[in-house]
Design an enzyme around this catalytic site. Structure first.
Site, PDB file in Angstrom:
ATOM      1  N   HIS A   1       0.805  -1.236   0.000  1.00  8.84           N
ATOM      2  CA  HIS A   1       0.000   0.000   0.000  1.00  8.84           C
ATOM      3  C   HIS A   1       0.828   1.272   0.000  1.00  8.84           C
ATOM      4  CE1 HIS A   1       0.917  -0.014   4.329  1.00  8.84           C
ATOM      5  NE2 HIS A   1       0.601   1.265   4.325  1.00  8.84           N
TER       6      HIS A   1
HETATM    7  C1  UD1 Z   1      -1.844   6.005   5.418  1.00  4.33           C
HETATM    8  C2  UD1 Z   1      -0.510   6.545   5.928  1.00  4.33           C
HETATM    9  C3  UD1 Z   1       0.552   5.458   5.865  1.00  4.33           C
HETATM   10  C4  UD1 Z   1       0.083   4.196   6.575  1.00  4.33           C
HETATM   11  C5  UD1 Z   1      -1.290   3.769   6.072  1.00  4.33           C
HETATM   12  C6  UD1 Z   1      -1.806   2.641   6.906  1.00  4.33           C
HETATM   13  C7  UD1 Z   1      -0.206   8.939   5.486  1.00  4.33           C
HETATM   14  C8  UD1 Z   1       0.504   9.944   4.651  1.00  4.33           C
HETATM   15  N1  UD1 Z   1      -0.056   7.650   5.109  1.00  4.33           N
HETATM   16  O1  UD1 Z   1      -1.647   5.650   4.053  1.00  4.33           O
HETATM   17  O2  UD1 Z   1       1.737   5.913   6.500  1.00  4.33           O
HETATM   18  O3  UD1 Z   1       1.003   3.185   6.335  1.00  4.33           O
HETATM   19  O4  UD1 Z   1      -2.208   4.865   6.177  1.00  4.33           O
HETATM   20  O5  UD1 Z   1      -2.738   1.873   6.231  1.00  4.33           O
HETATM   21  O6  UD1 Z   1      -0.857   9.280   6.423  1.00  4.33           O
HETATM   22  N2  UD1 Z   1      -9.023   4.829   1.127  1.00  4.33           N
HETATM   23  C9  UD1 Z   1     -10.268   4.275   1.057  1.00  4.33           C
HETATM   24  N3  UD1 Z   1     -10.886   3.957   2.241  1.00  4.33           N
HETATM   25  C10 UD1 Z   1     -10.338   4.193   3.456  1.00  4.33           C
HETATM   26  C11 UD1 Z   1      -9.077   4.774   3.501  1.00  4.33           C
HETATM   27  C12 UD1 Z   1      -8.427   5.084   2.323  1.00  4.33           C
HETATM   28  O7  UD1 Z   1     -10.812   4.038  -0.014  1.00  4.33           O
HETATM   29  O8  UD1 Z   1     -10.970   3.883   4.488  1.00  4.33           O
HETATM   30  C13 UD1 Z   1      -8.326   5.112  -0.158  1.00  4.33           C
HETATM   31  C14 UD1 Z   1      -8.624   6.498  -0.703  1.00  4.33           C
HETATM   32  O9  UD1 Z   1      -8.647   6.417  -2.097  1.00  4.33           O
HETATM   33  C15 UD1 Z   1      -7.408   7.290  -0.278  1.00  4.33           C
HETATM   34  C16 UD1 Z   1      -6.298   6.261  -0.333  1.00  4.33           C
HETATM   35  O10 UD1 Z   1      -6.908   5.030   0.069  1.00  4.33           O
HETATM   36  O11 UD1 Z   1      -7.153   8.386  -1.117  1.00  4.33           O
HETATM   37  C17 UD1 Z   1      -5.118   6.554   0.564  1.00  4.33           C
HETATM   38  O12 UD1 Z   1      -5.554   6.745   1.904  1.00  4.33           O
HETATM   39  P1  UD1 Z   1      -4.703   7.679   2.907  1.00  4.33           P
HETATM   40  O13 UD1 Z   1      -5.295   7.598   4.258  1.00  4.33           O
HETATM   41  O14 UD1 Z   1      -4.514   9.021   2.332  1.00  4.33           O
HETATM   42  O15 UD1 Z   1      -3.274   7.002   2.884  1.00  4.33           O
HETATM   43  P2  UD1 Z   1      -2.861   5.488   3.071  1.00  4.33           P
HETATM   44  O16 UD1 Z   1      -2.285   5.014   1.795  1.00  4.33           O
HETATM   45  O17 UD1 Z   1      -3.960   4.724   3.685  1.00  4.33           O
HETATM   46  N1  UDP Z   2      -3.616  -5.247   9.009  1.00  3.63           N
HETATM   47  C1  UDP Z   2      -4.916  -5.683   9.236  1.00  3.63           C
HETATM   48  N2  UDP Z   2      -5.661  -6.083   8.162  1.00  3.63           N
HETATM   49  C2  UDP Z   2      -5.193  -6.074   6.901  1.00  3.63           C
HETATM   50  C3  UDP Z   2      -3.870  -5.631   6.674  1.00  3.63           C
HETATM   51  C4  UDP Z   2      -3.114  -5.204   7.755  1.00  3.63           C
HETATM   52  O1  UDP Z   2      -5.368  -5.710  10.379  1.00  3.63           O
HETATM   53  O2  UDP Z   2      -5.931  -6.457   5.989  1.00  3.63           O
HETATM   54  C5  UDP Z   2      -2.826  -4.803  10.161  1.00  3.63           C
HETATM   55  C6  UDP Z   2      -1.461  -5.430  10.272  1.00  3.63           C
HETATM   56  O3  UDP Z   2      -1.548  -6.689  10.910  1.00  3.63           O
HETATM   57  C7  UDP Z   2      -0.723  -4.391  11.108  1.00  3.63           C
HETATM   58  C8  UDP Z   2      -1.330  -3.098  10.633  1.00  3.63           C
HETATM   59  O4  UDP Z   2      -2.555  -3.430  10.004  1.00  3.63           O
HETATM   60  O5  UDP Z   2      -1.009  -4.532  12.482  1.00  3.63           O
HETATM   61  C9  UDP Z   2      -0.402  -2.444   9.673  1.00  3.63           C
HETATM   62  O6  UDP Z   2      -1.045  -1.403   9.036  1.00  3.63           O
HETATM   63  P1  UDP Z   2      -0.650  -0.916   7.587  1.00  3.63           P
HETATM   64  O7  UDP Z   2       0.134  -1.953   6.881  1.00  3.63           O
HETATM   65  O8  UDP Z   2      -1.896  -0.428   6.979  1.00  3.63           O
HETATM   66  O9  UDP Z   2       0.234   0.373   7.914  1.00  3.63           O
HETATM   67  P2  UDP Z   2       1.762   0.572   8.306  1.00  3.63           P
HETATM   68  O10 UDP Z   2       2.097  -0.318   9.438  1.00  3.63           O
HETATM   69  O11 UDP Z   2       2.570   0.323   7.078  1.00  3.63           O
HETATM   70  O12 UDP Z   2       1.808   2.017   8.664  1.00  3.63           O
END
Ligand code: UD1
Ligand code: UDP
Length: 351
Positions: free
Chosen positions: A204
């Site tokens: 992601h």
């Molecule tokens: C964010 C964090 C990242 C973290 C990740 C955990 C920032 C800059 N990044 O990234 O460090 O690893 O969360 O998962 O804060 N979206 C949906 N539904 C949701 C959430 C997101 O559809 O419930 C989609 C939207 O298109 C959105 C995109 O995912 O634009 C990215 O979501 P965003 O929260 O901006 O960043 P993450 O990639 O989730």
């Molecule tokens: N995770 C989860 N369901 C999923 C994928 C990840 O519960 O389908 C959990 C994972 O076990 C870990 C956390 O989400 O505890 C990590 O989050 P993510 O990878 O979104 O973000 P990051 O750690 O890279 O910031």
């Protein structure tokens, strides 16, 4: 003591579940929970609150998705309003997302002390949004809770040793605590329809999803593996592959799962491939070899004896890592003793 905890993204719900459980049990702590709404899908947000019994947020700012500036700006405005009305003694933020940055910035401008959980992580890659969020948050916080010695060293180099303390990693606390739940009833948390043997993958991070070549390389590598791959897909990645990719037949895409199902998926996998920060550590804690689909890691402790192999998106490196022997050396216990949340509580009470 009144604390405002600010969360917004999946990994923060998991970390806050563990810390909130411990701090709320103390009679002197009154915690107010703010959900920024950065993550909002049922399986990116509500499932964690329900499964992990996280209290319903006192405030949900419902900021949703957007560009960095737009999203962070909306959070700043909403968090400021909450802080002005609640007047807490301290604000607590987690990790390195836009919700972390907004929480710390809104708070420090109101002269409310900020405590940062998971402080001091550095990738030294300033192209990552997370790296900027961490650097700024650490610099403006009043108390830095560092999960590893490497994090302490980074903060010391930046002149922040005076406000830093070692807590260990709250995600290690979480894995120990919730693994027991799973062991009591493993069938309850098993995802249906899985192949007998599989590699578990998640993708992601912006460096992979925003770069079509990297994403294509990763899928090319997965296709060549001749092994089943289970991929719980982040909505960000789903949106991109929907429009521009054909999914290899050996890659089983599933919706994001709850934390307990994810731990069980990790326990039952042969190896893990990921660009996630949290999953790299969970693989390590659960004694699964991890292949990190990034060019560096903040969690350098996991690299010893090939427990974690950095491949970036290079298909040859990915294939070699998947085919490599599973390490036999034991994991080093350098993420604390599973009682990080208790140390955080003690430090908060001393503020
Ligand atoms: C964010 C964090 C990242 C973290 C990740 C955990 C920032 C800059 N990044 O990234 O460090 O690893 O969360 O998962 O804060 N979206 C949906 N539904 C949701 C959430 C997101 O559809 O419930 C989609 C939207 O298109 C959105 C995109 O995912 O634009 C990215 O979501 P965003 O929260 O901006 O960043 P993450 O990639 O989730
Ligand atoms: N995770 C989860 N369901 C999923 C994928 C990840 O519960 O389908 C959990 C994972 O076990 C870990 C956390 O989400 O505890 C990590 O989050 P993510 O990878 O979104 O973000 P990051 O750690 O890279 O910031």
């Amino acid at each position: 003591m009144k604390i405002v905890t600010i969360v917004g993204a999946r990994p923060q719900f998991i970390k806050a579940a563990t810390v909130s459980r411990i701090i709320r049990a103390h009679p002197e702590i009154h915690e107010i929970l703010v959900h920024t709404g950065q993550h909002y899908d049922e399986n990116m947000s509500d499932v964690f609150f329900r499964e992990l019994s996280i209290p319903v947020p006192d405030y949900n700012l419902e900021v949703g998705s957007g560009s960095h500036g737009e999203q962070t700006g909306r959070m700043l405005k909403g968090i400021e309003e909450v802080l002005v009305s609640e007047k807490p003694d301290c604000t607590m933020v987690y990790g390195d997302t836009n919700s972390t940055l907004a929480g710390a910035l809104a708070s420090v401008k109101l002269h409310i002390p900020v405590a940062h959980v998971e402080a001091g992580l550095r990738s030294f890659n300033r192209a990552m949004p997370e790296e900027i969020n961490r650097i700024v948050t650490d610099r403006i916080s009043d108390m830095l809770f560092a999960p590893t010695q490497t994090a302490i060293d980074n903060l010391t180099t930046e002149g922040l040793a005076g406000i830093t303390c070692f807590t260990g990693d709250v995600m290690y606390d979480s894995v120990l605590f919730y693994s027991e739940w799973i062991q009591r009833d493993p069938a309850k948390y098993r995802t249906a329809g899985l192949p007998a043997n599989y590699l578990l993958a998640t993708i992601h991070r912006a460096e992979n999803t925003d770069n079509p070549e990297n994403l294509r390389n990763i899928f090319t590598a997965l296709a060549k593996l001749n092994k089943d791959v289970v991929l719980p897909i982040h909505p960000r990645t789903r949106k991109i592959i929907q429009t521009s990719f054909s999914i290899p037949g050996n890659v089983h895409i599933i919706d994001p799962v709850g934390y307990l199902e994810m731990l069980k998926l990790t326990m039952d996998a042969t190896k893990v491939l990921t660009d996630s920060g949290g999953l790299q550590k969970e693989a390590y804690f659960l004694q699964k070899q991890c292949i990190t689909l990034r060019t560096e890691t903040e969690w350098v402790e996991t690299l010893h004896d090939n427990w974690n192999i950095i491949t970036g998106s290079d298909p040859q490196k990915i294939e070699a890592a998947v085919l490599s022997d599973i390490p036999s050396a034991t994991q080093q216990l350098c993420f604390g003793d599973g009682k990080s949340a208790g140390i955080i509580l003690e430090k908060l009470l001393s503020l």
